[in-house]
Each structure stands twice: as C-alpha cells, then as structure tokens.
Design an enzyme around this catalytic site. Structure first.
Site, mmCIF file in Angstrom:
data_model
loop_
_atom_site.group_PDB
_atom_site.id
_atom_site.type_symbol
_atom_site.label_atom_id
_atom_site.label_comp_id
_atom_site.label_asym_id
_atom_site.label_seq_id
_atom_site.Cartn_x
_atom_site.Cartn_y
_atom_site.Cartn_z
ATOM 1 N N ASP A 160 -11.371 1.798 9.208
ATOM 2 C CA ASP A 160 -11.300 1.538 7.849
ATOM 3 C C ASP A 160 -11.534 0.461 7.596
ATOM 4 O OD1 ASP A 160 -10.643 2.081 5.287
ATOM 5 O OD2 ASP A 160 -8.442 1.677 5.500
ATOM 6 N N ALA A 198 2.884 1.313 3.558
ATOM 7 C CA ALA A 198 3.771 0.240 4.108
ATOM 8 C C ALA A 198 3.413 -1.264 3.255
ATOM 9 C CB ALA A 198 3.580 -0.158 5.548
ATOM 10 N N GLN A 199 4.140 -2.030 3.353
ATOM 11 C CA GLN A 199 3.794 -3.433 2.794
ATOM 12 C C GLN A 199 4.002 -4.738 3.872
ATOM 13 O OE1 GLN A 199 6.565 -3.594 -0.474
ATOM 14 N NE2 GLN A 199 7.849 -4.826 0.521
ATOM 15 N N VAL A 200 3.436 -5.722 3.556
ATOM 16 C CA VAL A 200 3.167 -6.820 4.523
ATOM 17 C C VAL A 200 3.827 -8.018 3.889
ATOM 18 C CG1 VAL A 200 1.640 -8.118 5.951
ATOM 19 C CG2 VAL A 200 0.961 -5.938 5.522
ATOM 20 N N LYS A 206 4.623 -6.034 8.912
ATOM 21 C CA LYS A 206 4.239 -4.912 8.484
ATOM 22 C C LYS A 206 5.526 -3.726 8.417
ATOM 23 C CE LYS A 206 0.464 -1.439 7.815
ATOM 24 N NZ LYS A 206 -0.909 -0.957 8.436
ATOM 25 N N ALA A 222 0.799 -1.316 0.060
ATOM 26 C CA ALA A 222 0.085 0.024 0.139
ATOM 27 C C ALA A 222 0.797 1.134 -0.044
ATOM 28 C CB ALA A 222 -1.000 0.061 1.213
ATOM 29 N N SER A 223 0.329 2.315 0.019
ATOM 30 C CA SER A 223 0.978 3.694 -0.144
ATOM 31 C C SER A 223 1.933 3.792 1.050
ATOM 32 C CB SER A 223 -0.039 4.660 -0.067
ATOM 33 O OG SER A 223 -0.877 4.705 1.182
#
Length: 530
Positions: free
Chosen positions: A302, A139-141, A167, A136-137
């Site tokens: 969210d 972070a990444q997992v 994350k 994502a904008s």
C-alpha cells in the site's frame, strides 16, 4: 434457525434498501450498472435517485463507499486491486479512495490499550497525545512517549523515553466487519445463481480472499511481524527506514512502533524547499521497489504517498504495513522472463512463458494468445521511454485473463497497483524521468544472475543434486520392499519380482548417469565462468 439468524434474515431487506439509498444518493449505481449486475433492478433504482452528480462512475462509487462505512471502504480498496474484474478506469478511481473517518473517542482508545496490555495507560506511556494524528477505517494512530524502564517493570532496557506511534483498532470493528461480511457472502451467492456469466469470476472465493485480507489487517501482531521482516530485509541499508516494533507494547488490537517523520513523498514544493535532490529520491525509490520485488519477494502493498515520506537525510521512510505482497521465486522468474520477451518483442516467447508458468489453460491457442499479446504491447513501443507506463502494460497483460479464461494472479494484481502508485508519484515529482529506467541496471544485473546462461547451468545443477538426494531414498524403499517380500513370504508373480529387480538396477544406473551428468555440468559452468 436461531433467533439471531431469524433477526438477521428479517433485517436483510432493510439493510439492502439502506445501501441502495446511499448508492442512489451519490448516483453511484451507474458504476454497478456498468458491471451489468442485476441490470433491471439497478436501472429502476437509478430512476429514484439524483442525476448529474459530478464525477466518473468510479469516483461516485468511492464517495458512496465512504458513506457506507469501514467495511465498504475496505471493499473498495480491495476491488481497486482487481482491474481484471472492474476495468482499469474504475480500479484507478477506487485506488484514490481516501481511507479517512472521524476519530473515535480517546477514552475508547485508552480502554483498548489498557485491556490489551494488561496495565494502566500511565504505567506504559509517560505521555499520550489525546488527539489522533490519523483515523482510518480499521484503526487510528496516537503519538506517545514511552515510560522508561525503572519507572515501571518493563523489560525493554530503555533508560530514556522514546517517541512512538500507537495504532489502536476501532471499537467494535471486528463485529461490524463480520456483519457486513455475511451480507457480502449473501450477495456473492445470489450473483452466482442469478448471473451465470459471473461464475467464472468466482464471487464467493473473491469474498473469501477479501475476508482473509481484512482479518489479517485487524490483527496488529501480523502487521508488526510484517514490519519486522521488512526491516530485516533492509538491515544495514540507510536509504530505507522502517519503524522499529515495540513488542512490549504491542498486541492483537494495539501496535506500538518508533516514530518516524519526514516530508510526504509527493510534496514536490516541500522537498525542493528542504534542499532535497528529486532525481536522487526517485532513484532511491526505484532501488527500494526493485529490492522488495525481485531481491526479497516481499513488498509493501500500500505504497501511496500518505504511507511514504522523505526524511531529513534523504532516506525514504514507510509506515502502515497492514497490506503486504509476496512473490515466490517462480513468480519472480516469470516476471523476469516476461520482461525479457516483452522488451525483445518476441510474442511467441512471451506466450510460451505464460504456458510454462501454467497460466494459459489447456485448450487455449498459444498462437492466438501471442497475437493478443502483440496487440497489447506494440502500441507501447511507439512512445518515448519517459511516457511508457510499465504498470499499465502489466495491467493490460493481466486484462487478457477473461478472454483466455486464465486464472487471476492476485499477487501480480497487487504488484501492478503499487507500480501505478509509484509511477504516479514519479511523474508528479519529475515528468521527464521514468522511475523504471532508473532501476534498469539493477533489473539487468538481476536477470543476468538469475536467468542468464550461468543461472541456467546452476539451476540444472540444483535439479541434479535434488535428484541425487532422492535416489538413496528410492533405493532404500526398493530394498525394504524386497526384504518384506522375502521375510513375510508374500507370494508375488515372478514377473512382478523381475520388475522390482529391474527397477533397482535402473536406479543404480541412474545414479551413475547422474554423477556423469553432474561432472559435465560442472565443466560447463567452469567454461562459462572463464
């Protein structure tokens, strides 16, 4: 002016030109034109770009924001919660903004983890999947397996490897965000100066709120704390699964949590194929939403389907706790009173609820506001219950803020956004059901306990107790003042001394009166219980 400041000032026109080109390429300037911000300039730039690009203005703007990068994606998501500023249609389009970007290299993720945790990656994880499961904008997992205690000196007491999700913040995201934030502040100040009608919307304060929101998202320790609090609120409730935080492997730029899996909440076909009971799932979802909002005043901010899934046992699991909402007790009481007045179609009472909450500014006509509330609510009641959107009703009530110069309530706007998401998923799974009707018994009981006659007596008793607790302090302050006057020889006018004596006597009388009132309230409470 320093050299970096001079460089930023010189580069600003080129930065703005680049942004305008991206907006024009996606024909997204139509969305800006609808907002009437710098209309002459925007109309000129529109003539330079393509026309006939498919989609609504909000959809085009969403695509342009993705092209502009992480800060602009976050800005779009933030604006999606502000239908009061950009309108319901554009807010709904921006709410669909997909926060997906190409992943950054695994080696960069490895370096970030090692730097944050202060040890080699292999000392922390037995296995680490180099391919991210989402990017994502911010972070990444990555999926990983923890290295058990004993292999390395990790004091987590785990004898077996555990499946976790890790994350990791994007490299340089903080610096990039601060650069774009300076641009947003500059544009906000320019808008205030060039467009006086926009001052009511307080664009600089809006950027302040946006900055605070994203900075919180970029400190993964805060997300870990939010997940921990949410899990604590649902301790012992097997219907809602919140991943467990691995604090040993968590820091400002890295968050490690237990891995959860399931079927996306909006995948009807997969849920049916797995033998899941759709009406029961919706009932569970409604109960969870009610408990978060009314019982706890702390809700997942969210709740789109990508963050919600159904486990094999039929529980609902949540991930991604970067955006959370809070509602204090006063706001929850306001929501309950507003709901009761709306369902009773008592618009004078509904207007009075807003006045009592301090939302309707002085000088605004309460009668005219009641009339405006009627105009919003009456069309709703002619529809079948299954077709009533309470999220849209709340949104329309909030939309009256501009007409009556009412202060915007960000927590309620975030709540309305999540209600829209919940309704969308509910109708996708079973159009014949209204998710809020499933929660009606819970809402009715909460209202009875918290806003019914018994609650009013209890509230009066609590106010009385608080008053009684303050009276001894008041008496002590009066006694101290009197002693200081006597000991230090301060000469006061006789009338002032007499007033002090009268106040002290009044306080003692008030103490006795409060005791009598407390006894009366206690008797009233007993009578109501019987």
């Amino acid at each position: 002016m320093t050299l970096p400041q001079i460089w930023r000032s010189a580069a600003l026109p080129f930065r703005l030109l680049g942004i305008a080109r991206v907006l024009a390429r996606h024909d997204a300037l139509a969305a800006v034109e609808d907002l009437q911000v710098f209309p002459t300039l925007v109309a000129f730039l529109r003539r330079l770009g393509p026309h006939g690009v498919p989609g609504r203005p909000g959809e085009k703007l969403a695509r342009a924001l993705v092209a502009l990068g992480p800060s602009f994606i976050k800005l779009g998501q933030f604006l999606a919660t502000r239908a009061d500023l950009i309108g319901e249609a554009m807010a709904a389009d921006l709410a669909q903004l997909h926060d997906r970007l190409p992943p950054f290299p695994t080696e960069a993720a490895r370096r970030a983890i090692e730097r944050e945790l202060g040890r080699p990656l292999d000392a922390v994880f037995l296995a680490f999947d180099p391919k991210p499961v989402s990017a994502a904008s911010i972070a990444q997992v990555h999926f990983a397996l923890t290295r058990p205690a004993g292999d390395e000196d990790l004091a987590d007491g785990q004898a077996e490897p555990r499946a976790v999700a890790v994350k990791v913040l994007r490299p340089g995201i903080e610096r990039a965000f601060e650069r774009d934030l300076n641009l947003f502040y500059w544009l906000a100040r320019l808008a205030e100066r060039a467009q006086p009608r926009l001052r009511r919307l307080k664009p600089v304060e809006l950027v302040d709120l946006f900055a605070e929101t994203v900075r919180c998202e970029m400190d993964l320790r805060l997300e870990a704390a939010a997940a921990s609090e949410l899990a604590s609120n649902f301790a012992g409730d097997d219907s809602y699964v919140v991943p467990e935080v691995d604090w040993e492997r968590t820091g400002r730029r890295v968050l490690t949590m237990s891995r959860v899996s399931g079927i996306p909440l909006d995948d009807r076909a997969a849920l049916l194929a797995a033998g899941q009971d759709i009406p029961r799932i919706l009932e569970v979802a409604a109960t969870i939403f009610f408990n978060q909002v009314f019982r706890d005043g702390f809700f997942h901010g969210d709740q789109h389907p990508g963050n919600m899934m159904v486990t094999e046992s039929g529980a609902i699991a949540a991930v991604d706790f970067g955006i959370m909402g809070r509602l204090d007790r006063t706001t929850r009481y306001f929501l309950a009173d507003m709901l009761l007045a709306t369902l009773a179609r008592d618009y004078r009472r509904l207007a009075q609820v807003h006045v009592d909450a301090g939302f309707l500014p002085p000088g605004q006509s309460e009668e005219l506001f009641a009339q405006a509330l009627r105009s919003v609510c009456e069309p709703i009641f002619g529809r079948p219950l299954q077709r009533i959107s309470f999220a849209r009703l709340l949104g329309q009530l909030l939309s009256l803020t501009e007409s009556f110069s009412m202060p915007v309530q960000p927590q309620l706007v975030l709540l309305q956004k999540n209600m829209l998401m919940a309704e969308g998923v509910s109708r996708q799974l079973d159009p014949s059901l209204n998710i809020w009707l499933l929660a009606e018994p819970l809402i009715a009981e909460w209202v009875r306990v918290n806003r019914g006659p018994e609650a009013r007596v209890r509230e009066g008793a609590e106010t009385l107790v608080q008053g009684l607790q303050r009276l001894p302090d008041l008496l002590r302050q009066l006694e101290t003042a009197a002693r200081q006057v006597a000991d230090e020889g301060i000469k006061l006018h006789p009338e002032v001394l007499a007033a002090l004596d009268r106040r002290r006597s009044t306080a003692r009388l008030a103490l006795a009166a409060c005791a009598l009132a407390g006894a009366a309230l206690a008797l009233a409470a007993v009578a109501l219980v019987r």
